[in-house]
Design an enzyme around this catalytic site. Structure first.
Site, PDB file in Angstrom:
ATOM      1  N   GLY A  10      67.314  82.676  35.633  1.00 33.46           N
ATOM      2  CA  GLY A  10      68.508  83.165  34.968  1.00 33.46           C
ATOM      3  C   GLY A  10      69.562  82.076  34.840  1.00 33.46           C
ATOM      4  O   GLY A  10      69.343  80.915  35.180  1.00 33.46           O
ATOM      5  N   GLN A  11      70.736  82.471  34.354  1.00 32.93           N
ATOM      6  CA  GLN A  11      71.799  81.490  34.107  1.00 32.93           C
ATOM      7  C   GLN A  11      72.232  80.779  35.382  1.00 32.93           C
ATOM      8  O   GLN A  11      72.243  79.541  35.453  1.00 32.93           O
ATOM      9  CB  GLN A  11      72.999  82.196  33.477  1.00 32.93           C
ATOM     10  CG  GLN A  11      72.728  82.779  32.104  1.00 32.93           C
ATOM     11  CD  GLN A  11      74.009  83.214  31.431  1.00 32.93           C
ATOM     12  OE1 GLN A  11      74.728  82.401  30.851  1.00 32.93           O
ATOM     13  NE2 GLN A  11      74.318  84.493  31.520  1.00 32.93           N
ATOM     14  N   ASP A  38      58.369  90.197  43.622  1.00 33.60           N
ATOM     15  CA  ASP A  38      58.985  91.440  43.176  1.00 33.60           C
ATOM     16  C   ASP A  38      59.950  91.896  44.260  1.00 33.60           C
ATOM     17  O   ASP A  38      59.544  92.419  45.298  1.00 33.60           O
ATOM     18  CB  ASP A  38      57.910  92.498  42.937  1.00 33.60           C
ATOM     19  CG  ASP A  38      58.492  93.832  42.480  1.00 33.60           C
ATOM     20  OD1 ASP A  38      59.730  93.933  42.347  1.00 33.60           O
ATOM     21  OD2 ASP A  38      57.704  94.782  42.285  1.00 33.60           O
ATOM     22  N   ALA A  62      69.199  90.290  39.079  1.00 34.63           N
ATOM     23  CA  ALA A  62      69.874  91.560  38.800  1.00 34.63           C
ATOM     24  C   ALA A  62      69.439  92.089  37.439  1.00 34.63           C
ATOM     25  O   ALA A  62      68.933  91.334  36.602  1.00 34.63           O
ATOM     26  CB  ALA A  62      71.396  91.379  38.807  1.00 34.63           C
ATOM     27  N   THR A  64      71.049  93.021  34.284  1.00 35.13           N
ATOM     28  CA  THR A  64      72.378  92.732  33.744  1.00 35.13           C
ATOM     29  C   THR A  64      72.587  93.229  32.319  1.00 35.13           C
ATOM     30  O   THR A  64      73.648  92.985  31.744  1.00 35.13           O
ATOM     31  CB  THR A  64      72.651  91.219  33.784  1.00 35.13           C
ATOM     32  OG1 THR A  64      71.627  90.536  33.050  1.00 35.13           O
ATOM     33  CG2 THR A  64      72.682  90.707  35.221  1.00 35.13           C
ATOM     34  N   THR A 103      79.738  91.707  40.583  1.00 40.74           N
ATOM     35  CA  THR A 103      80.377  91.752  39.270  1.00 40.74           C
ATOM     36  C   THR A 103      81.750  92.414  39.275  1.00 40.74           C
ATOM     37  O   THR A 103      82.066  93.217  40.162  1.00 40.74           O
ATOM     38  CB  THR A 103      79.462  92.541  38.310  1.00 40.74           C
ATOM     39  OG1 THR A 103      80.099  92.713  37.038  1.00 40.74           O
ATOM     40  CG2 THR A 103      79.154  93.934  38.858  1.00 40.74           C
ATOM     41  N   TYR A 127      75.582 100.264  35.368  1.00 39.50           N
ATOM     42  CA  TYR A 127      75.512  98.891  35.867  1.00 39.50           C
ATOM     43  C   TYR A 127      76.504  98.679  37.014  1.00 39.50           C
ATOM     44  O   TYR A 127      76.136  98.199  38.095  1.00 39.50           O
ATOM     45  CB  TYR A 127      75.802  97.910  34.730  1.00 39.50           C
ATOM     46  CG  TYR A 127      75.946  96.481  35.172  1.00 39.50           C
ATOM     47  CD1 TYR A 127      74.864  95.771  35.688  1.00 39.50           C
ATOM     48  CD2 TYR A 127      77.174  95.820  35.073  1.00 39.50           C
ATOM     49  CE1 TYR A 127      75.008  94.452  36.098  1.00 39.50           C
ATOM     50  CE2 TYR A 127      77.320  94.508  35.465  1.00 39.50           C
ATOM     51  CZ  TYR A 127      76.229  93.818  35.982  1.00 39.50           C
ATOM     52  OH  TYR A 127      76.379  92.514  36.393  1.00 39.50           O
ATOM     53  N   LYS A 131      75.592  98.053  41.005  1.00 39.34           N
ATOM     54  CA  LYS A 131      75.994  96.790  41.633  1.00 39.34           C
ATOM     55  C   LYS A 131      76.866  97.043  42.860  1.00 39.34           C
ATOM     56  O   LYS A 131      76.737  96.345  43.874  1.00 39.34           O
ATOM     57  CB  LYS A 131      76.736  95.907  40.625  1.00 39.34           C
ATOM     58  CG  LYS A 131      75.851  95.306  39.546  1.00 39.34           C
ATOM     59  CD  LYS A 131      74.806  94.348  40.099  1.00 39.34           C
ATOM     60  CE  LYS A 131      75.407  93.049  40.566  1.00 39.34           C
ATOM     61  NZ  LYS A 131      74.372  92.075  41.027  1.00 39.34           N
TER      62      LYS A 131
END
Length: 285
Positions: A10-11, A38, A62, A64, A103, A127, A131
């Protein structure tokens, strides 16, 4: 110290991989995404942590996709709520620790002053709700856990707002962007550097906020993205939130107060426009 980075493709995971040498030679890194581990499988998580003697987990994994989460609640709960708890419990059993990335969506977004770490939470979407539940499980499962809440994440990797606005700006003559949602963009590279500094300093348990400095709207963010990317032929129009309905409710105001992370770790946080310039220069290469 053996460090596991989950969500490594991911980022944030990709940015952490690029700066691993900043951590120092005393750190050994393990990288996993869904193909390698996993994280919704408790037994698989326990085995991986024990077999590889993991001392610290940086959990970047996550679900997202904020709008898709409204229809995929079960999967979202597994990835955002249950899995962080499994990771935290497994590393706690080894006497290790976890940094869990969360987040701004844990807040209602209805305020008008920056949210502190102890501000009341009131998520308005699947979401955000999952989270927040993940945060709570991590804190219950690992005594030394560190939670980092961030917002408006972008980077040269994967899909994100900056890359989408550049693409649309080149494809269209006109673009409408919401102007009444206010927050702070976060360059994933800057968050990765902050995490590195926190690890090298020595983790202090608790919840922290991190975004780049300054505030903007999605509309103003887009105008600056186009300016820095050299896009001149796309008119950007400001929209109200009600003009652009989405399945998941977005926070109208989600600026995060970063005083705690700066005071605790001595972190110097870049201004969001400077960070954006750096990202766009990387995208041009």
């Amino acid at each position: 110290m053996n460090i596991l980075i989950t969500g490594c493709n991911g980022q944030l995971g990709n940015e952490l991989r690029l700066i691993e040498d900043r951590f120092g030679e005393e750190y050994t890194f393990f990288h996993t995404d869904i193909e390698e581990l996993d994280i919704t499988d408790r037994e698989a998580v326990n085995a991986y942590i024990q077999d590889n003697a993991i001392d610290l987990i940086i959990n970047c994994a996550a679900f997202t996709a904020v709008d898709r989460a409204e229809e995929a609640q079960e999967l979202c709960e597994k990835l955002n709520s249950a899995a962080p708890g499994y990771l935290a419990a497994a590393v706690e059993e080894r006497g290790g620790n976890i940094i869990h990335v969360s987040t701004d969506y844990v807040f209602s977004g209805e305020g008008c002053v920056p949210y502190r770490e102890d501000s009341p939470t009131a998520p308005q979407s699947v979401y955000g709700t999952t989270k927040l539940a993940g945060e709570e499980r991590v804190i219950r499962s690992c005594a030394g856990a560190v939670i980092i809440r961030t917002a408006w994440l972008y980077s040269p990797f994967g899909n994100n707002f900056v890359k989408t606005m550049i693409r649309l700006g080149k494809e269209r003559e006109e673009l409408g962007v919401v102007a009444d949602q206010i927050g702070s963009p976060t360059y994933a590279h800057d968050l990765a550097m902050a995490i590195c500094q926190m690890v090298r300093h020595g983790l202090v348990p608790g919840v922290y906020h991190f975004t780049d400095e300054g505030t903007t709207s999605w509309y103003d963010f887009t105008r600056v993205i186009h300016r820095e990317a050299g896009i001149r032929n796309c008119r950007v129009r400001p929209l109200h939130t009600e003009d652009y309905p989405t399945p998941a409710k977005r926070p109208h105001y989600s600026v995060l107060d970063k005083t705690k992370i700066k005071d605790t770790y001595g972190i110097d946080i870049p201004w969001w426009e400077d960070a954006l310039k750096d990202c766009i220069e990387r995208l041009k290469d």
